[in-house]
Scaffold this active site. Sequence first.
Site, PDB file in Angstrom:
ATOM      1  N   GLU A  35       0.833  -1.201   0.000  1.00 51.72           N
ATOM      2  CA  GLU A  35       0.000   0.000   0.000  1.00 51.72           C
ATOM      3  C   GLU A  35       0.870   1.255   0.000  1.00 51.72           C
ATOM      4  O   GLU A  35       0.582   2.206  -0.715  1.00 51.72           O
ATOM      5  CB  GLU A  35      -0.950   0.004   1.200  1.00 51.72           C
ATOM      6  CG  GLU A  35      -1.998  -1.085   1.168  1.00 51.72           C
ATOM      7  CD  GLU A  35      -3.039  -0.906   0.078  1.00 51.72           C
ATOM      8  OE1 GLU A  35      -3.131   0.181  -0.511  1.00 51.72           O
ATOM      9  OE2 GLU A  35      -3.770  -1.870  -0.195  1.00 51.72           O
ATOM     10  N   ASP A  44      -8.108   8.083  -3.883  1.00 49.57           N
ATOM     11  CA  ASP A  44      -8.053   6.783  -4.551  1.00 49.57           C
ATOM     12  C   ASP A  44      -9.458   6.426  -5.020  1.00 49.57           C
ATOM     13  O   ASP A  44     -10.355   6.224  -4.206  1.00 49.57           O
ATOM     14  CB  ASP A  44      -7.524   5.731  -3.566  1.00 49.57           C
ATOM     15  CG  ASP A  44      -7.535   4.332  -4.124  1.00 49.57           C
ATOM     16  OD1 ASP A  44      -7.224   4.156  -5.311  1.00 49.57           O
ATOM     17  OD2 ASP A  44      -7.860   3.400  -3.365  1.00 49.57           O
ATOM     18  N   LYS A  56      -9.731   3.278   4.088  1.00 49.60           N
ATOM     19  CA  LYS A  56     -10.841   4.164   3.735  1.00 49.60           C
ATOM     20  C   LYS A  56     -11.811   4.235   4.920  1.00 49.60           C
ATOM     21  O   LYS A  56     -11.845   3.351   5.772  1.00 49.60           O
ATOM     22  CB  LYS A  56     -11.568   3.637   2.495  1.00 49.60           C
ATOM     23  CG  LYS A  56     -10.722   3.679   1.225  1.00 49.60           C
ATOM     24  CD  LYS A  56     -11.523   3.190   0.034  1.00 49.60           C
ATOM     25  CE  LYS A  56     -10.708   3.253  -1.232  1.00 49.60           C
ATOM     26  NZ  LYS A  56     -10.527   4.594  -1.747  1.00 49.60           N
ATOM     27  N   TYR A  59     -14.055   1.156   5.630  1.00 49.83           N
ATOM     28  CA  TYR A  59     -13.237   0.070   6.200  1.00 49.83           C
ATOM     29  C   TYR A  59     -13.063   0.329   7.694  1.00 49.83           C
ATOM     30  O   TYR A  59     -13.228  -0.585   8.520  1.00 49.83           O
ATOM     31  CB  TYR A  59     -11.890   0.061   5.480  1.00 49.83           C
ATOM     32  CG  TYR A  59     -10.942  -1.086   5.784  1.00 49.83           C
ATOM     33  CD1 TYR A  59     -10.657  -2.035   4.808  1.00 49.83           C
ATOM     34  CD2 TYR A  59     -10.278  -1.200   7.004  1.00 49.83           C
ATOM     35  CE1 TYR A  59      -9.757  -3.057   5.035  1.00 49.83           C
ATOM     36  CE2 TYR A  59      -9.386  -2.225   7.243  1.00 49.83           C
ATOM     37  CZ  TYR A  59      -9.124  -3.149   6.263  1.00 49.83           C
ATOM     38  OH  TYR A  59      -8.231  -4.164   6.493  1.00 49.83           O
ATOM     39  N   ILE A  61     -14.955   2.070   9.687  1.00 45.52           N
ATOM     40  CA  ILE A  61     -16.229   1.839  10.370  1.00 45.52           C
ATOM     41  C   ILE A  61     -16.458   0.342  10.549  1.00 45.52           C
ATOM     42  O   ILE A  61     -16.841  -0.116  11.632  1.00 45.52           O
ATOM     43  CB  ILE A  61     -17.388   2.515   9.604  1.00 45.52           C
ATOM     44  CG1 ILE A  61     -17.240   4.037   9.680  1.00 45.52           C
ATOM     45  CG2 ILE A  61     -18.742   2.051  10.135  1.00 45.52           C
ATOM     46  CD1 ILE A  61     -18.126   4.808   8.709  1.00 45.52           C
ATOM     47  N   ASP A  62     -16.179  -0.442   9.498  1.00 44.22           N
ATOM     48  CA  ASP A  62     -16.360  -1.896   9.573  1.00 44.22           C
ATOM     49  C   ASP A  62     -15.438  -2.554  10.594  1.00 44.22           C
ATOM     50  O   ASP A  62     -15.771  -3.604  11.146  1.00 44.22           O
ATOM     51  CB  ASP A  62     -16.130  -2.542   8.206  1.00 44.22           C
ATOM     52  CG  ASP A  62     -17.332  -2.422   7.286  1.00 44.22           C
ATOM     53  OD1 ASP A  62     -18.394  -1.921   7.723  1.00 44.22           O
ATOM     54  OD2 ASP A  62     -17.211  -2.837   6.115  1.00 44.22           O
ATOM     55  N   HIS A 115      -8.302  -7.218   2.216  1.00 43.29           N
ATOM     56  CA  HIS A 115      -7.934  -5.834   2.523  1.00 43.29           C
ATOM     57  C   HIS A 115      -8.125  -4.945   1.293  1.00 43.29           C
ATOM     58  O   HIS A 115      -8.680  -3.861   1.373  1.00 43.29           O
ATOM     59  CB  HIS A 115      -6.478  -5.774   2.999  1.00 43.29           C
ATOM     60  CG  HIS A 115      -6.006  -4.392   3.304  1.00 43.29           C
ATOM     61  ND1 HIS A 115      -6.367  -3.730   4.452  1.00 43.29           N
ATOM     62  CD2 HIS A 115      -5.218  -3.536   2.598  1.00 43.29           C
ATOM     63  CE1 HIS A 115      -5.813  -2.523   4.450  1.00 43.29           C
ATOM     64  NE2 HIS A 115      -5.113  -2.381   3.329  1.00 43.29           N
ATOM     65  N   ASN A 116      -7.683  -5.416   0.168  1.00 39.47           N
ATOM     66  CA  ASN A 116      -7.710  -4.639  -1.073  1.00 39.47           C
ATOM     67  C   ASN A 116      -9.104  -4.515  -1.678  1.00 39.47           C
ATOM     68  O   ASN A 116      -9.459  -3.458  -2.194  1.00 39.47           O
ATOM     69  CB  ASN A 116      -6.747  -5.272  -2.082  1.00 39.47           C
ATOM     70  CG  ASN A 116      -6.719  -4.556  -3.400  1.00 39.47           C
ATOM     71  OD1 ASN A 116      -7.183  -5.094  -4.408  1.00 39.47           O
ATOM     72  ND2 ASN A 116      -6.176  -3.359  -3.429  1.00 39.47           N
ATOM     73  N   GLY A 117      -9.891  -5.565  -1.589  1.00 38.97           N
ATOM     74  CA  GLY A 117     -11.170  -5.591  -2.297  1.00 38.97           C
ATOM     75  C   GLY A 117     -12.407  -5.512  -1.440  1.00 38.97           C
ATOM     76  O   GLY A 117     -13.521  -5.580  -1.951  1.00 38.97           O
TER      77      GLY A 117
END
Length: 141
Positions: A35, A44, A56, A59, A61-62, A115-117
Amino acid sequence: MHLSVAVLVCLSLAFVTQTQGIVSNACLDCIGQIEGGGSGCNLDLGTLSCGLYQIKEPYYIDCGSPGTGWQSCAASDSCARGCIQSYMSRYGGLCAGQLGKFTSQLTCQDYGRLHNGGPNGCSSSSTIGYAARIASECGLN
């Protein structure tokens, strides 16, 4: 008897320092390397991604919104790593199901795809390249 307890304590401490959660420190280091976001935020795909791990706001919040806020957590290595661990705990089962694995069989490449998707990253073909980078740049499965 005391020696065996001491050995067990040492082994337990060694395990904790290697993992600190379901994702190993080596894997987290690799995700940070890939990253490579530094401590600030970058635009991004139309939204901000912050910190070394490019977290982000959704993410954050999740993962349970740890710390004092999204951008400050993303800028703090320990908070960001904890956020990632929580995110992986939350969505690891979904990822495993998408890949036809047990959660205990997930690899760093799988966690990288997640992590990425995002929650459906393990079933998205767009994250296969990210997994390949984990293998090629960090030598991790």
